[in-house]
Scaffold this active site. Structure first.
Site, PDB file in Angstrom:
ATOM      1  N   HIS A   5       8.057  -0.941  -5.757  1.00 58.33           N
ATOM      2  CA  HIS A   5       6.819  -0.392  -6.211  1.00 58.33           C
ATOM      3  C   HIS A   5       6.569  -0.849  -7.526  1.00 58.33           C
ATOM      4  O   HIS A   5       5.665  -0.075  -8.324  1.00 58.33           O
ATOM      5  CB  HIS A   5       6.580   0.915  -6.535  1.00 58.33           C
ATOM      6  CG  HIS A   5       5.714   2.005  -5.752  1.00 58.33           C
ATOM      7  ND1 HIS A   5       5.514   2.834  -4.502  1.00 58.33           N
ATOM      8  CD2 HIS A   5       4.014   1.547  -6.598  1.00 58.33           C
ATOM      9  CE1 HIS A   5       3.954   3.118  -5.437  1.00 58.33           C
ATOM     10  NE2 HIS A   5       3.266   2.415  -5.627  1.00 58.33           N
ATOM     11  N   GLN A   6       6.865  -2.561  -7.957  1.00 58.30           N
ATOM     12  CA  GLN A   6       6.490  -3.031  -8.791  1.00 58.30           C
ATOM     13  C   GLN A   6       4.498  -3.535  -9.007  1.00 58.30           C
ATOM     14  O   GLN A   6       4.256  -4.378  -9.931  1.00 58.30           O
ATOM     15  CB  GLN A   6       7.028  -3.968  -8.978  1.00 58.30           C
ATOM     16  CG  GLN A   6       7.812  -4.976 -10.141  1.00 58.30           C
ATOM     17  CD  GLN A   6       8.053  -6.318  -9.304  1.00 58.30           C
ATOM     18  OE1 GLN A   6       8.983  -6.300  -9.477  1.00 58.30           O
ATOM     19  NE2 GLN A   6       7.685  -7.579 -10.765  1.00 58.30           N
ATOM     20  N   PHE A  10       1.676  -2.789  -9.163  1.00 59.04           N
ATOM     21  CA  PHE A  10       1.062  -2.333  -9.990  1.00 59.04           C
ATOM     22  C   PHE A  10       0.954  -2.560 -11.455  1.00 59.04           C
ATOM     23  O   PHE A  10       0.501  -2.653 -12.848  1.00 59.04           O
ATOM     24  CB  PHE A  10       0.084  -0.827  -9.727  1.00 59.04           C
ATOM     25  CG  PHE A  10       1.795  -0.204 -10.806  1.00 59.04           C
ATOM     26  CD1 PHE A  10       1.317   0.618 -11.745  1.00 59.04           C
ATOM     27  CD2 PHE A  10       3.117   0.647 -10.208  1.00 59.04           C
ATOM     28  CE1 PHE A  10       2.461   1.018 -12.356  1.00 59.04           C
ATOM     29  CE2 PHE A  10       4.185   0.909 -10.755  1.00 59.04           C
ATOM     30  CZ  PHE A  10       3.759   1.429 -11.713  1.00 59.04           C
ATOM     31  N   SER A  31       1.016  -0.727   0.179  1.00 57.58           N
ATOM     32  CA  SER A  31       0.173  -0.136   0.049  1.00 57.58           C
ATOM     33  C   SER A  31       0.472   0.691   0.227  1.00 57.58           C
ATOM     34  O   SER A  31       1.191   2.039  -1.594  1.00 57.58           O
ATOM     35  CB  SER A  31      -1.065   0.105   0.989  1.00 57.58           C
ATOM     36  OG  SER A  31      -2.230  -0.941   1.074  1.00 57.58           O
ATOM     37  N   ARG A  32       1.304   2.117   1.478  1.00 56.73           N
ATOM     38  CA  ARG A  32       1.991   2.915   1.420  1.00 56.73           C
ATOM     39  C   ARG A  32       2.870   2.333   2.574  1.00 56.73           C
ATOM     40  O   ARG A  32       3.263   2.114   3.668  1.00 56.73           O
ATOM     41  CB  ARG A  32       1.287   4.223   1.613  1.00 56.73           C
ATOM     42  CG  ARG A  32       0.021   4.712   0.573  1.00 56.73           C
ATOM     43  CD  ARG A  32       1.644   5.532  -0.406  1.00 56.73           C
ATOM     44  NE  ARG A  32       0.698   6.428  -1.690  1.00 56.73           N
ATOM     45  CZ  ARG A  32       0.387   5.193  -2.828  1.00 56.73           C
ATOM     46  NH1 ARG A  32       1.158   3.980  -2.535  1.00 56.73           N
ATOM     47  NH2 ARG A  32      -0.782   6.112  -3.797  1.00 56.73           N
ATOM     48  N   GLU A  80      11.226   5.918  -0.287  1.00 58.52           N
ATOM     49  CA  GLU A  80      11.291   4.931  -1.655  1.00 58.52           C
ATOM     50  C   GLU A  80      12.058   6.768  -2.673  1.00 58.52           C
ATOM     51  O   GLU A  80      12.608   6.047  -3.210  1.00 58.52           O
ATOM     52  CB  GLU A  80      10.294   4.288  -2.112  1.00 58.52           C
ATOM     53  CG  GLU A  80       8.466   5.226  -2.187  1.00 58.52           C
ATOM     54  CD  GLU A  80       7.916   4.423  -2.649  1.00 58.52           C
ATOM     55  OE1 GLU A  80       7.240   4.423  -3.863  1.00 58.52           O
ATOM     56  OE2 GLU A  80       7.765   3.179  -1.675  1.00 58.52           O
TER      57      GLU A  80
END
Length: 332
Positions: free
Chosen positions: A295-296, A298, A233-234, A263
């Site tokens: 952050h892959q 998506f 998520s975050r 990040e």
């Protein structure tokens, strides 16, 4: 009408150019993230298109407004990086992509769980070196485990459905209960009860002031020893220094993260020839029971197609004084 993209990668240009047909829009791409250092390059643009690590502070928005920018289009679901009060003050419209292939993120979460558990990444490297030993590759059955889910929006719901297929018991927390999930066997509980019962805990909620550092020393103290924690998520949902201590104490058994609270200094870049000065992420990646992806989650053909189409449609409609579909507008 010109739209300026920030944090733009080759795949952004590929997909947005593919779907930018007969719109009257022209796109200009910058690879750097949007912030005070670059905002002055914006000229003759009706809008900017930004991603998760762009910083739209009040000062940045003030400069954008002075240059005639009317639209801030987020090509993502989250909007915690935008000062909405400043945007409102300067009369800007803000839109996002509230739902793009939630299955993409949910499936990546499951992939991280299975990789951590069955250690397929380590097995792959071993076999390539002609090492066929099974020592150190022991996992556990996911079947019949209790999976805690924080947030049952579109992504959390998709994740729940997959884990129900594994034969797991699902306990969840959300301010709004999903009746379809309840009918399928998901049990909604207070957040603390979810923390206490979960063998596997997966985070699928937006980042807000209220849940910043949701996973911290105190909440991890409620959890079972050996709990598996997943976060797609975050990054700000997890206090990294606290979870490092929990990993060192063997209280957290495994950790899979596709996001990290710092990040923006690392992700979406090739730093293979650089010295990384972030000691925290280096310490985190040193654990054998931690899996980090950049952050892959998506990143699928379907998701990028939907992100491009929804964003272009929202910009086109807002610029024409109309309202986009699918609850894409954050700020009217």
């Amino acid at each position: 009408m010109k739209i300026i993209f920030f944090s733009a990668k080759p795949y952004d240009k590929q997909f947005f150019d593919r779907y930018n047909t007969n719109t009257g829009l022209t796109f200009e791409y910058f690879e750097t993230h949007l912030g005070p250092h670059i905002v002055n390059v914006v000229e003759n643009a009706i809008g900017v298109c930004v991603f998760v690590n762009d910083k739209l502070t009040a000062d940045v928005i003030k400069v954008l407004a002075s240059k005639g920018v009317k639209i801030i289009a987020l090509r993502c679901a989250g909007f915690n990086n935008v000062d909405l009060e400043a945007a409102k003050q300067y009369g800007m419209r803000v839109c996002r992509v509230p739902a793009y292939s939630p299955e993409a993120v949910a499936e990546h979460t499951v992939a991280m769980l299975l990789t951590l558990n069955r250690k397929t990444h380590k097995a792959y490297n071993r076999v390539r070196e002609q090492n066929f030993s099974l020592n150190g590759l022991l996992g556990f059955n996911v079947h019949n485990k209790t999976v805690g889910v924080i947030g049952t929006g579109k992504i959390g719901k998709a994740f729940c459905k997959i884990m129900l297929g594994f034969g797991c018991h699902i306990v969840a927390f959300d301010m709004f209960h999903d009746e379809e999930l309840k009918a399928a066997g998901v049990t909604y509980l207070p957040k603390e009860a979810v923390f206490k019962q979960a063998d596997i805990l997966s985070l699928h909620c937006p980042l807000t002031h209220e849940n910043h550092y949701l996973i911290n020393k105190d909440t991890m103290g409620m959890m079972k020893k050996g709990v598996v924690i997943l976060n797609t998520s975050r990054g700000g949902l997890i206090c990294t220094t606290d979870i490092i201590e929990a990993l060192k104490e063997r209280h957290v058994g495994q950790l899979g993260i596709d996001v990290y609270e710092q990040e923006e200094k690392l992700f979406f870049r090739d730093l293979s020839e650089n010295i990384i000065e972030d000691d925290t992420i280096q310490r985190l990646m040193s654990f054998p029971n931690v899996l980090v992806t950049a952050h892959q989650a998506f990143f699928t053909e379907e998701a990028l197609s939907q992100i491009s189409q929804v964003t272009i449609n929202s910009i086109k409609m807002l610029s024409a004084g109309a309202e986009p579909f699918n609850n894409a507008v954050i700020l009217l």
